[in-house]
Design a protein around this motif. Structure first.
Motif, PDB file in Angstrom:
ATOM      1  N   ASP A 532      22.247 -48.360  15.879  1.00 14.94           N
ATOM      2  CA  ASP A 532      20.903 -48.693  16.337  1.00 14.94           C
ATOM      3  C   ASP A 532      20.053 -49.015  15.113  1.00 14.94           C
ATOM      4  OD1 ASP A 532      18.330 -48.817  17.324  1.00 14.94           O
ATOM      5  OD2 ASP A 532      18.376 -46.857  18.310  1.00 14.94           O
ATOM      6  N   ASP A 533      19.578 -50.251  15.034  1.00 10.23           N
ATOM      7  CA  ASP A 533      18.801 -50.668  13.868  1.00 10.23           C
ATOM      8  C   ASP A 533      17.529 -49.853  13.687  1.00 10.23           C
ATOM      9  OD1 ASP A 533      20.649 -52.554  13.188  1.00 10.23           O
ATOM     10  OD2 ASP A 533      19.481 -54.298  13.834  1.00 10.23           O
ATOM     11  N   ALA A 534      16.998 -49.321  14.781  1.00  2.71           N
ATOM     12  CA  ALA A 534      15.732 -48.580  14.702  1.00  2.71           C
ATOM     13  C   ALA A 534      15.940 -47.101  14.417  1.00  2.71           C
ATOM     14  CB  ALA A 534      14.956 -48.751  16.000  1.00  2.71           C
ATOM     15  N   ALA A 535      17.162 -46.623  14.561  1.00  2.00           N
ATOM     16  CA  ALA A 535      17.423 -45.196  14.365  1.00  2.00           C
ATOM     17  C   ALA A 535      17.191 -44.802  12.912  1.00  2.00           C
ATOM     18  CB  ALA A 535      18.858 -44.873  14.778  1.00  2.00           C
ATOM     19  N   GLN A 536      16.816 -43.546  12.704  1.00  2.00           N
ATOM     20  CA  GLN A 536      16.578 -43.046  11.353  1.00  2.00           C
ATOM     21  C   GLN A 536      17.724 -42.127  10.920  1.00  2.00           C
ATOM     22  OE1 GLN A 536      12.589 -41.272  11.329  1.00  2.00           O
ATOM     23  NE2 GLN A 536      11.910 -43.070  10.176  1.00  2.00           N
ATOM     24  N   PHE A 537      18.058 -42.229   9.641  1.00  2.00           N
ATOM     25  CA  PHE A 537      19.124 -41.428   9.058  1.00  2.00           C
ATOM     26  C   PHE A 537      18.652 -40.899   7.706  1.00  2.00           C
ATOM     27  CE2 PHE A 537      21.026 -44.597  11.753  1.00  2.00           C
ATOM     28  CZ  PHE A 537      22.056 -43.936  12.414  1.00  2.00           C
ATOM     29  N   VAL A 538      19.223 -39.762   7.303  1.00  2.00           N
ATOM     30  CA  VAL A 538      19.045 -39.278   5.939  1.00  2.00           C
ATOM     31  C   VAL A 538      20.274 -39.706   5.147  1.00  2.00           C
ATOM     32  CG1 VAL A 538      18.908 -37.246   4.458  1.00  2.00           C
ATOM     33  CG2 VAL A 538      17.608 -37.322   6.589  1.00  2.00           C
ATOM     34  N   LEU A 539      20.043 -40.328   4.008  1.00  2.00           N
ATOM     35  CA  LEU A 539      21.144 -40.746   3.138  1.00  2.00           C
ATOM     36  C   LEU A 539      21.183 -39.836   1.919  1.00  2.00           C
ATOM     37  CD1 LEU A 539      23.401 -42.871   2.550  1.00  2.00           C
ATOM     38  CD2 LEU A 539      21.688 -44.103   1.182  1.00  2.00           C
TER      39      LEU A 539
END
Length: 602
Positions: A532-539
């Motif tokens: 999902d392009d809008a989803a947020q992730f921690v890298l």
């Protein structure tokens, strides 16, 4: 002009605007004096040689602490100051010591477990602590000056200041400025007198320049304390001053490559690899010792755009594999020495034996470090190797990502970001890194991470991660579906080093190398579903990448939600110590692969 600078340990240190007119070089015999004499002409002519090293990265012995064996590579290069010392002795015997100088272009105190040990395990900064092995070796060899490299700042300013204090020669950095006063925080230059047989000394100015990228790469150590303007700007300021002070010869020792490129994009207004630009733009320079890029340039001539005069550049290969020789020919005219000719070449240290004076001086330190790195800290359920990591998803890179994800998840527990999924980036820093099945030592774990990077956590969207992976995939050579695949020629490692290719753990994706860069990432998914392009992730990301190293998109401007001051290498070692064993089955999985038109390459 005396400057009152702070060494960031609370002490005030008096220094000059440079090390003005250091003692004349050498005393020597009549034979030594005659070695620089050029005969056969009524004019007075004199020749002398400036030797140079760069990017020594903590190498004294011809030894690889990560493999616990003598260093060797495919080209059968050797490394270390003990070998360089032998070459230096040979040049001094041939030319006469009084007719030579010896300088370095930086990155001295980071890179091997020897240098790490005396920065972190038995630090030189402790009360009545040891003298750094690199200071001991360089003092014994007789260096005249060294420029600051960006890796000098990796262990923090107190370690660097202590190393500076232990050196018998100045550390130079004309563009390393105190952030508050904007005055030089280190000596910008040193002026050396070289005695000639004619009783008229040659005044040789050595100007040191370092890399502006320090402000990004070691932000945690230097922000608010030092600032690093561009090399061209500071050279233009100092070279005319050196000439007005009577310098007959001006040499720049620059920890900056010659390509004119930058790895940090538009984050700084300064060029990272600016040595050739300095030669082009700043009149009055005779030669530049180049560092930072880890390339071998025996001789490179650059015409100054204002004067048309050629400036000679040379970069000896890293780790003490080469020694540059700048040979200067001077003529006495109108009451001063004028540079008539400059030529450069490099000597290969694999032609020399180690100098027993240097190896004997540091044998105890070496053996102490060998014992330290061979401590067993755990076991592994299977052998792992990085040999294929540049083109295959390998367990050894998965291991780094696994530990980084666990570390960041633990750090974010109980915070507003605890609910976000954590991904991780890792690179293949060494294709020779390996971990055996069974007992695992510190050196085998440390070998996965030879750099002093620390860990951060940044928030990125799915769309930004897609861009990130596309950028990383430029690393591969475009290869049509019907072409033969040669793994040795599959990557653009000549222009994009292995450490600037990232595998991202926690996502599943394909890299179609038959397609043009920018459109290679396919079947990108998370948790079994299209990303999902809008989803947020921690890298979970190392500080070099997070600070803009490699110029990857988005990450440098992404929100930082956590950062750690511990080296990732130590995080890995601590994890193995705490767990006691590495269960490869827990983390090893094929999450990414190379394809051509959808067909797997391997």
């Amino acid at each position: 002009m005396a400057l009152d600078r702070r060494d960031f340990l609370g002490r005030s240190v008096a220094t000059g605007a440079g090390v003005a007119l250091a003692g004349a070089v050498g005393t020597g015999s009549a034979e030594a004096a005659d070695a620089g004499l050029v005969r056969g002409d009524r004019k007075k002519r004199y020749a002398f040689t400036v030797m140079g090293t760069t990017d020594l990265h903590g190498n004294v012995f011809n030894w690889d602490y990560f493999t616990d064996a003598e260093f060797d590579d495919k080209a059968h290069n050797d490394v270390g100051l003990a070998k360089i010392s032998t070459l230096v002795n040979q040049v001094r015997a041939e030319k006469g010591r009084r007719n030579t100088l010896l300088i370095d272009a930086g990155d001295t105190i980071q890179g091997t477990q020897l240098s790490y040990f005396y920065a972190k395990v038995d630090p030189i900064t402790r009360k009545h602590g040891p003298v750094h092995p690199m200071a001991q070796a360089m003092n014994a060899i007789g260096y005249d000056a060294a420029a600051l490299g960006n890796h000098e700042f990796n262990y923090g300013i107190p370690v660097l200041r202590k190393f500076e204090e232990q050196c018998d020669f100045p550390l130079l950095g004309a563009n390393a400025l105190d952030a508050k006063t904007l005055r030089p925080a280190f000596d910008p230059y040193v002026m050396k007198r070289v005695r000639t047989p004619f009783g008229r000394d040659v005044k040789v100015a050595i100007l040191g320049l370092t890399n502006p990228g320090i402000a990004i790469w070691d932000k945690a150590n230097v922000q608010g304390k030092m600032t690093f303007p561009g090399l061209e700007e500071q050279a233009a300021k100092w070279v005319p001053r050196l000439r007005s002070m009577g310098a007959d010869v001006v040499i720049v020792s620059a920890h900056s490559g010659s390509s004119g490129t930058s790895s940090y994009g538009d984050q700084l207004p300064y060029v990272e690899n600016a040595a050739a630009l300095v030669a082009e733009q700043v009149p009055g320079i005779d030669a530049i010792l180049v560092g930072h890029a880890h390339t071998e340039i025996p001789q490179y001539r650059v015409a100054n755009k204002k004067t048309g005069k050629e400036v000679v550049l040379s970069e000896p290969l890293k780790w003490g594999q080469r020694l540059t020789l700048f040979d200067f020919g001077l003529v006495w005219e109108r009451g001063c020495w004028r540079v008539e000719s400059v030529a450069a070449k490099v000597l290969n240290s694999n032609t020399a034996a180690e100098d027993p004076r240097i190896t004997g001086l540091l044998r105890d330190e070496h053996e102490k470090v060998v014992a330290y790195v061979n401590q067993v800290i755990g076991t592994s359920s299977a052998a792992m190797s990085a040999a294929e990591a540049p083109f295959k998803d390998t367990p050894i890179i998965d291991f780094i990502n696994h530990v980084q994800v666990e570390t960041v998840k633990a750090a974010l527990a109980g915070t507003a970001y605890a609910s976000l999924p954590v991904l991780s980036q890792a690179s293949c820093f060494s294709r020779t890194a390996a971990m055996p099945a069974g007992r695992v030592s510190i050196r085998e774990v440390a070998g996965l991470y030879p750099f002093e990077n620390t860990l951060e956590a940044r928030v990125l969207t799915g769309a930004q991660l897609r861009d990130y992976l596309e950028f990383s995939a430029r690393y591969y050579v475009r290869t049509a579906a019907g072409d033969v695949v040669d793994p040795a020629r599959l990557t653009n490692a000549e222009s994009i080093p292995d450490y600037n290719y990232d595998a991202v753990g926690g996502l599943s994706y394909e890299i179609d190398i038959a397609k043009a860069p920018g459109s290679r990432i396919a079947k990108l998914s998370f948790g079994g579903k299209p990303l999902d392009d809008a989803a947020q992730f921690v890298l979970a990301v190392n500080n070099y990448r997070a600070s803009g190293g490699g110029n990857f998109p988005h990450v440098a401007r992404a929100k930082q939600v956590w950062a750690n001051s511990e080296e990732i290498r130590n995080t890995l070692i601590s994890w193995v110590k705490a767990q006691g064993s590495i269960d490869v089955g827990r983390f090893a999985s094929m999450d990414w692969k190379l394809t051509r038109d959808g067909v797997p390459v391997f």
